[in-house]
Write a protein that holds these residues in place. Structure first.
Motif, mmCIF file in Angstrom:
data_model
loop_
_atom_site.group_PDB
_atom_site.id
_atom_site.type_symbol
_atom_site.label_atom_id
_atom_site.label_comp_id
_atom_site.label_asym_id
_atom_site.label_seq_id
_atom_site.Cartn_x
_atom_site.Cartn_y
_atom_site.Cartn_z
ATOM 1 N N ALA A 253 0.816 -1.219 0.000
ATOM 2 C CA ALA A 253 0.000 0.000 0.000
ATOM 3 C C ALA A 253 0.845 1.263 0.000
ATOM 4 O O ALA A 253 0.298 2.372 -0.034
ATOM 5 C CB ALA A 253 -0.925 -0.002 1.221
ATOM 6 N N ARG A 254 2.152 1.120 0.015
ATOM 7 C CA ARG A 254 3.033 2.294 0.029
ATOM 8 C C ARG A 254 2.789 3.136 -1.214
ATOM 9 O O ARG A 254 2.778 2.634 -2.334
ATOM 10 C CB ARG A 254 4.497 1.852 0.103
ATOM 11 C CG ARG A 254 5.471 2.986 0.377
ATOM 12 C CD ARG A 254 6.865 2.462 0.613
ATOM 13 N NE ARG A 254 6.953 1.659 1.824
ATOM 14 C CZ ARG A 254 7.279 0.375 1.841
ATOM 15 N NH1 ARG A 254 7.531 -0.259 0.706
ATOM 16 N NH2 ARG A 254 7.334 -0.292 2.975
ATOM 17 N N GLY A 255 2.553 4.418 -1.014
ATOM 18 C CA GLY A 255 2.271 5.318 -2.123
ATOM 19 C C GLY A 255 0.794 5.610 -2.304
ATOM 20 O O GLY A 255 0.439 6.591 -2.972
ATOM 21 N N LEU A 256 -0.071 4.821 -1.701
ATOM 22 C CA LEU A 256 -1.502 5.088 -1.759
ATOM 23 C C LEU A 256 -1.878 6.112 -0.691
ATOM 24 O O LEU A 256 -1.171 6.273 0.314
ATOM 25 C CB LEU A 256 -2.300 3.799 -1.548
ATOM 26 C CG LEU A 256 -2.152 2.716 -2.615
ATOM 27 C CD1 LEU A 256 -2.984 1.494 -2.251
ATOM 28 C CD2 LEU A 256 -2.557 3.246 -3.992
ATOM 29 N N VAL A 257 -2.989 6.778 -0.888
ATOM 30 C CA VAL A 257 -3.462 7.792 0.052
ATOM 31 C C VAL A 257 -4.594 7.185 0.889
ATOM 32 O O VAL A 257 -5.508 6.550 0.361
ATOM 33 C CB VAL A 257 -3.974 9.039 -0.692
ATOM 34 C CG1 VAL A 257 -4.546 10.057 0.294
ATOM 35 C CG2 VAL A 257 -2.850 9.654 -1.517
ATOM 36 N N THR A 258 -4.499 7.391 2.209
ATOM 37 C CA THR A 258 -5.523 6.901 3.131
ATOM 38 C C THR A 258 -6.441 8.050 3.518
ATOM 39 O O THR A 258 -5.975 9.101 3.968
ATOM 40 C CB THR A 258 -4.873 6.326 4.407
ATOM 41 O OG1 THR A 258 -3.985 5.264 4.040
ATOM 42 C CG2 THR A 258 -5.934 5.783 5.363
ATOM 43 N N VAL A 259 -7.744 7.848 3.346
ATOM 44 C CA VAL A 259 -8.734 8.877 3.652
ATOM 45 C C VAL A 259 -9.722 8.317 4.671
ATOM 46 O O VAL A 259 -10.305 7.244 4.459
ATOM 47 C CB VAL A 259 -9.499 9.328 2.384
ATOM 48 C CG1 VAL A 259 -10.497 10.429 2.727
ATOM 49 C CG2 VAL A 259 -8.526 9.792 1.312
ATOM 50 N N GLU A 260 -9.886 9.015 5.780
ATOM 51 C CA GLU A 260 -10.859 8.583 6.776
ATOM 52 C C GLU A 260 -12.275 8.947 6.338
ATOM 53 O O GLU A 260 -12.466 9.893 5.562
ATOM 54 C CB GLU A 260 -10.555 9.227 8.135
ATOM 55 C CG GLU A 260 -9.225 8.785 8.728
ATOM 56 C CD GLU A 260 -8.988 9.403 10.101
ATOM 57 O OE1 GLU A 260 -9.889 10.115 10.598
ATOM 58 O OE2 GLU A 260 -7.898 9.186 10.652
ATOM 59 N N VAL A 261 -13.237 8.172 6.830
ATOM 60 C CA VAL A 261 -14.634 8.419 6.491
ATOM 61 C C VAL A 261 -15.375 8.840 7.737
ATOM 62 O O VAL A 261 -15.258 8.203 8.796
ATOM 63 C CB VAL A 261 -15.297 7.171 5.876
ATOM 64 C CG1 VAL A 261 -16.702 7.500 5.391
ATOM 65 C CG2 VAL A 261 -14.460 6.622 4.735
ATOM 66 N N ASP A 262 -16.143 9.920 7.642
ATOM 67 C CA ASP A 262 -16.874 10.458 8.778
ATOM 68 C C ASP A 262 -18.353 10.103 8.626
ATOM 69 O O ASP A 262 -18.948 10.311 7.574
ATOM 70 C CB ASP A 262 -16.707 11.984 8.833
ATOM 71 C CG ASP A 262 -17.312 12.571 10.095
ATOM 72 O OD1 ASP A 262 -17.472 11.815 11.066
ATOM 73 O OD2 ASP A 262 -17.616 13.776 10.094
ATOM 74 N N GLY A 263 -18.929 9.523 9.687
ATOM 75 C CA GLY A 263 -20.340 9.171 9.643
ATOM 76 C C GLY A 263 -20.929 9.146 11.030
ATOM 77 O O GLY A 263 -20.207 9.147 12.041
ATOM 78 N N ALA A 264 -22.253 9.139 11.094
ATOM 79 C CA ALA A 264 -22.927 9.101 12.401
ATOM 80 C C ALA A 264 -22.528 7.839 13.157
ATOM 81 O O ALA A 264 -22.316 7.851 14.363
ATOM 82 C CB ALA A 264 -24.443 9.163 12.205
ATOM 83 N N GLU A 265 -22.426 6.720 12.435
ATOM 84 C CA GLU A 265 -21.979 5.461 13.017
ATOM 85 C C GLU A 265 -20.680 5.060 12.326
ATOM 86 O O GLU A 265 -20.678 4.799 11.123
ATOM 87 C CB GLU A 265 -23.039 4.372 12.829
ATOM 88 C CG GLU A 265 -24.319 4.587 13.618
ATOM 89 C CD GLU A 265 -24.095 4.446 15.116
ATOM 90 O OE1 GLU A 265 -23.152 3.721 15.507
ATOM 91 O OE2 GLU A 265 -24.837 5.076 15.879
ATOM 92 N N PRO A 266 -19.553 5.033 13.042
ATOM 93 C CA PRO A 266 -18.290 4.679 12.399
ATOM 94 C C PRO A 266 -18.323 3.248 11.868
ATOM 95 O O PRO A 266 -18.881 2.345 12.500
ATOM 96 C CB PRO A 266 -17.263 4.838 13.534
ATOM 97 C CG PRO A 266 -18.050 4.701 14.794
ATOM 98 C CD PRO A 266 -19.403 5.289 14.491
ATOM 99 N N ALA A 267 -17.728 3.058 10.683
ATOM 100 C CA ALA A 267 -17.638 1.725 10.101
ATOM 101 C C ALA A 267 -16.508 0.972 10.795
ATOM 102 O O ALA A 267 -15.376 1.445 10.838
ATOM 103 C CB ALA A 267 -17.372 1.820 8.607
ATOM 104 N N VAL A 268 -16.822 -0.185 11.342
ATOM 105 C CA VAL A 268 -15.848 -0.928 12.140
ATOM 106 C C VAL A 268 -15.663 -2.333 11.568
ATOM 107 O O VAL A 268 -16.631 -2.993 11.181
ATOM 108 C CB VAL A 268 -16.301 -1.026 13.608
ATOM 109 C CG1 VAL A 268 -15.340 -1.877 14.417
ATOM 110 C CG2 VAL A 268 -16.401 0.370 14.215
#
Length: 298
Positions: A253-268
């Motif tokens: 995954a080196r070189g890929l961009v990680t983006v967090e997702v914001d929601g009412a219920e976090p995806a776990v």
């Protein structure tokens, strides 16, 4: 009806081929065929539908397979229990693993297990979550390392291993990469092209549940069965992937961009050890679980 006949029947059912089953059991094909025919005669029902190219279970065979697996598992447990009383740990440990499990290294665990119990035979099956649950329930597997989102009703135990958020991975040139460290909403992913696993894999189930909870529809354009392929396709800009956070730490995954997702219920995403009902765990499974409890979380 003998245990040997049931072993022969199960091997043919799993291989769907008499020659491969005979090779697996190290018996002659003629002897294997005679054993299955004798079982069919005793039960007064055909167990397989045979053609020149394939061997399929009949309805009677499907019914017998469930009970045969349970009977053989019980016989193995009985032998293992006697050996355990004698201070020996012999027999077979059969476990299932989902390739994306987090919180433990199955390979390192099995290496430690082999060093402590060199006389135990280890059998490993890599399958999806549903198949692993069915395998433990049916006695085909002693235990399993699986991923689960919302655990179904289960008569055995689900021992937690790890719990982590789901994140988006994308190529550097993707528009989502420009968000920096700011989380994005699930709605911002609407219309994207997704790369994901087959529906039975834990990460796919976690992602599907998260999108459903957010009320966002998505289309999985590229469906794969291994982590390496998924990450390579993301690198090539063919889509984005919603995956457990530990994927972002993999070398691929080196070189890929990680983006967090914001929601009412976090995806776990949750990883668990799937165990059979209390009182039915084999000595080998108990020994492996002792190592699991001693192992540091990775």
């Amino acid at each position: 009806m003998e245990l040997r006949q049931l072993e022969h029947f199960v091997a043919v059912a799993e291989e769907q081929h008499f020659t491969r089953a005979a090779e697996r059991l190290a018996v002659s094909q003629s002897g294997l065929s005679a054993s299955v025919r004798a079982l069919e005669q005793e039960l007064r029902a055909p167990l397989f539908s045979r053609t020149t190219r394939s061997v399929r279970l009949t309805e009677a065979g499907q019914a017998l397979l469930v009970e045969a697996e349970r009977t053989l598992a019980g016989a193995r447990a009985a032998r293992d229990a006697v050996d355990a009383v004698r201070g020996l740990l012999r027999g077979t440990l059969t476990l299932g693993v989902e390739q994306c499990v987090a919180g433990v290294s199955p390979a390192r665990l099995l290496g430690a297990f082999r060093r402590e119990h060199p006389h135990m035979e280890i059998r490993l099956r890599q399958e999806g979550t549903s198949s692993l649950l069915e395998g433990v329930a049916g006695g085909r597997l002693d235990l399993a390392f699986a991923a689960t989102v919302s655990p179904p009703e289960w008569r055995g135990d689900l021992v937690p291993l790890a719990r982590e958020p789901m994140v988006v991975l994308c190529a550097p040139g993707h528009p989502l990469a420009a968000t920096g460290t700011r989380p994005v909403a699930w709605s911002a992913l609407d219309g994207e092209s997704f790369i994901d696993f087959h529906p039975d894999w834990g990460p796919r189930r976690a992602a599907d549940e998260a999108f459903a909870a957010a009320g966002v529809r998505r289309t999985v354009a590229l469906e794969v069965s291994d982590v390496h392929s998924l990450l390579e396709l993301v690198h090539q800009g063919l889509g984005i992937a919603v995956v457990p956070h530990h994927f972002s730490r993999k070398p691929e995954a080196r070189g890929l961009v990680t983006v967090e997702v914001d929601g009412a219920e976090p995806a776990v995403y949750r990883s668990v050890v799937v165990l059979p009902p209390a009182g039915t765990m084999s000595p080998g499974a108990r020994a492996l679980m002792a190592l699991v409890r001693e192992a540091p979380v990775r």
